[in-house]
Design a protein around this motif. Structure first.
Motif, PDB file in Angstrom:
ATOM      1  N   HIS A   1      -1.935   8.726   5.300  1.00 25.64           N
ATOM      2  CA  HIS A   1      -2.084   7.449   6.001  1.00 25.64           C
ATOM      3  C   HIS A   1      -3.526   7.258   6.470  1.00 25.64           C
ATOM      4  CE1 HIS A   1       2.148   7.045   5.626  1.00 25.64           C
ATOM      5  NE2 HIS A   1       2.463   7.919   6.555  1.00 25.64           N
TER       6      HIS A   1
ATOM      7  N   ARG B   1      12.050   6.698   9.283  1.00 25.11           N
ATOM      8  CA  ARG B   1      11.296   7.933   9.037  1.00 25.11           C
ATOM      9  C   ARG B   1      11.337   8.829  10.273  1.00 25.11           C
ATOM     10  NH1 ARG B   1       6.276   6.369   5.089  1.00 25.11           N
ATOM     11  NH2 ARG B   1       7.552   5.172   3.636  1.00 25.11           N
TER      12      ARG B   1
ATOM     13  N   MET C   1       0.871  -1.191   0.000  1.00 28.22           N
ATOM     14  CA  MET C   1       0.000   0.000   0.000  1.00 28.22           C
ATOM     15  C   MET C   1       0.902   1.232   0.000  1.00 28.22           C
ATOM     16  SD  MET C   1      -2.640  -1.280   2.979  1.00 28.22           S
ATOM     17  CE  MET C   1      -1.449  -1.441   4.310  1.00 28.22           C
ATOM     18  N   ASP C   2       1.333   1.665  -1.164  1.00 28.85           N
ATOM     19  CA  ASP C   2       2.328   2.739  -1.215  1.00 28.85           C
ATOM     20  C   ASP C   2       1.747   4.021  -1.803  1.00 28.85           C
ATOM     21  OD1 ASP C   2       4.800   3.846  -0.793  1.00 28.85           O
ATOM     22  OD2 ASP C   2       5.676   3.107  -2.662  1.00 28.85           O
ATOM     23  N   GLY C   3       2.339   5.133  -1.418  1.00 29.54           N
ATOM     24  CA  GLY C   3       1.987   6.425  -2.018  1.00 29.54           C
ATOM     25  C   GLY C   3       1.120   7.319  -1.140  1.00 29.54           C
ATOM     26  N   ASN C   4       0.930   6.941   0.102  1.00 27.32           N
ATOM     27  CA  ASN C   4       0.102   7.762   1.002  1.00 27.32           C
ATOM     28  C   ASN C   4       0.674   9.161   1.186  1.00 27.32           C
ATOM     29  OD1 ASN C   4      -1.322   5.440   1.411  1.00 27.32           O
ATOM     30  ND2 ASN C   4      -0.657   5.099   3.516  1.00 27.32           N
ATOM     31  N   GLY C   5       1.971   9.237   1.424  1.00 24.48           N
ATOM     32  CA  GLY C   5       2.619  10.517   1.695  1.00 24.48           C
ATOM     33  C   GLY C   5       2.506  11.450   0.504  1.00 24.48           C
ATOM     34  N   ARG C   6       2.830  10.940  -0.677  1.00 22.26           N
ATOM     35  CA  ARG C   6       2.779  11.777  -1.882  1.00 22.26           C
ATOM     36  C   ARG C   6       1.351  12.209  -2.195  1.00 22.26           C
ATOM     37  NH1 ARG C   6       5.864   7.669  -5.458  1.00 22.26           N
ATOM     38  NH2 ARG C   6       5.549   6.430  -3.568  1.00 22.26           N
TER      39      ARG C   6
ATOM     40  N   ARG D   1       1.785  14.523   5.385  1.00 26.08           N
ATOM     41  CA  ARG D   1       1.909  13.121   4.972  1.00 26.08           C
ATOM     42  C   ARG D   1       0.950  12.209   5.746  1.00 26.08           C
ATOM     43  NH1 ARG D   1       6.043  10.937   2.328  1.00 26.08           N
ATOM     44  NH2 ARG D   1       5.882   9.095   3.638  1.00 26.08           N
TER      45      ARG D   1
HETATM   46  C1  IPE Z   1       2.881   3.847   2.295  1.00 28.65           C
HETATM   47  O1  IPE Z   1       2.910   5.175   1.913  1.00 28.65           O
HETATM   48  C2  IPE Z   1       2.658   3.667   3.774  1.00 28.65           C
HETATM   49  C3  IPE Z   1       3.864   3.263   4.519  1.00 28.65           C
HETATM   50  C4  IPE Z   1       5.013   2.986   4.007  1.00 28.65           C
HETATM   51  C5  IPE Z   1       3.732   3.172   5.957  1.00 28.65           C
HETATM   52  P1  IPE Z   1       4.225   6.061   2.063  1.00 28.65           P
HETATM   53  O2  IPE Z   1       4.227   6.659   3.407  1.00 28.65           O
HETATM   54  O3  IPE Z   1       5.423   5.268   1.715  1.00 28.65           O
HETATM   55  O4  IPE Z   1       3.952   7.170   0.992  1.00 28.65           O
HETATM   56  P2  IPE Z   1       4.994   7.723  -0.084  1.00 28.65           P
HETATM   57  O5  IPE Z   1       5.530   6.537  -0.815  1.00 28.65           O
HETATM   58  O6  IPE Z   1       6.057   8.442   0.663  1.00 28.65           O
HETATM   59  O7  IPE Z   1       4.188   8.603  -0.955  1.00 28.65           O
END
Ligand code: IPE
Ligand code: IPE
Ligand code: MG
Length: 235
Positions: free
Chosen positions: A32, A66, A14-19, A28
């Protein structure tokens, strides 16, 4: 979807939440939070489709690098999600398994995981593995460490080990091999996810950020999976 073959085990990065959040001018962490809704949609769809097992990469052994505030947020939200989904999962017939390393994981998160595992232990529609403080390399090394302990105690005396025997030492010894791995957000890598179990998985990489996906996304992935030919080394 009845005519389609269902993968038995679908694993999701499940990637890309932050962006997703940054693009909207948000923190960010808002990404989540939005990701939690997508997760529930995928679980509901998975049950509806008759998928037997789903694994969700929630927090990797590398995610500790992080910022402390993001790590804290991720621990807190994991705790909150585990507390919240209990009744819903019971009703859906979804059994929860935590898959990951104990060291460093917050005690309060562990305790919520234990509670929900216990609550849902007799559910048999689908198994959901939450990979929290999970790393594929850690899993293999932890398995070897457990095995070494048995060797020292004299509980394991063979000089060879089979794949089937080795599986017994993994975090969830009943986890099946992954049939389909899906990663969102455009990154095309495994990032230390289920290294052993992904050996022959079909992989789908989507450009959408995780919070923008839903049950229909899963349906589309199943359709794509059905267009693949799995050969497992044969012709
Ligand atoms: C996925 O989204 C969630 C976790 C890794 C906990 P990210 O937090 O990696 O979001 P991006 O990839 O930086 O956009
Ligand atoms: C993988 O995503 C881990 C989870 C989704 C929990 P990351 O965002 O941590 O992976 P990298 O850093 O892009 O490889
Ligand atoms: Mg990411």
């Amino acid at each position: 979807m009845n005519e389609l073959e269902m993968p038995k085990h679908v694993a999701v990065v499940m990637d890309g939440n932050g962006r997703w959040a940054i693009k909207r001018g948000l923190e960010r962490t808002a990404g989540h939070e939005a990701g939690e809704k997508a997760l529930m949609k995928w679980v509901h769809e998975g049950v509806k489709l008759g998928i037997e097992e789903m694994s969700f990469y929630t927090f990797s052994t590398e995610n500790w690098t992080r910022s402390p505030s993001e790590v804290r947020f991720l621990m807190d939200i994991s705790k909150k999600i585990m507390r919240m989904i209990g009744p819903e999962f019971l009703e859906l017939g979804v059994r929860v398994k935590w898959v990951g390393r104990r060291t460093r994981l917050w005690k309060s998160v562990l305790s919520e995981l234990e509670k929900i595992q216990n609550l849902t232990k007799n559910c048999d529609k689908m198994t959901v593995n939450f990979c929290i403080n999970y790393g594929g390399r850690s899993e293999i090394l932890d398995a070897i460490t457990s095995l070494l302990k048995e060797v020292q105690n004299g509980e394991f005396s063979n000089t060879k080990i089979t794949q089937k025997q080795f599986k017994k030492y993994m975090y969830n010894s009943s986890m099946r091999d992954v049939d389909l791995m899906i990663r969102t957000s455009g990154e095309q890598r495994i990032s230390n996810f289920l290294l052993w179990q992904l050996a022959y998985a079909e992989m789908i990489f989507l450009d959408d950020a995780w919070p923008d996906t839903d049950g229909q996304t899963l349906q589309q992935c199943i359709a794509e999976y059905n267009r693949r030919t799995r050969r497992f080394g044969a012709v």
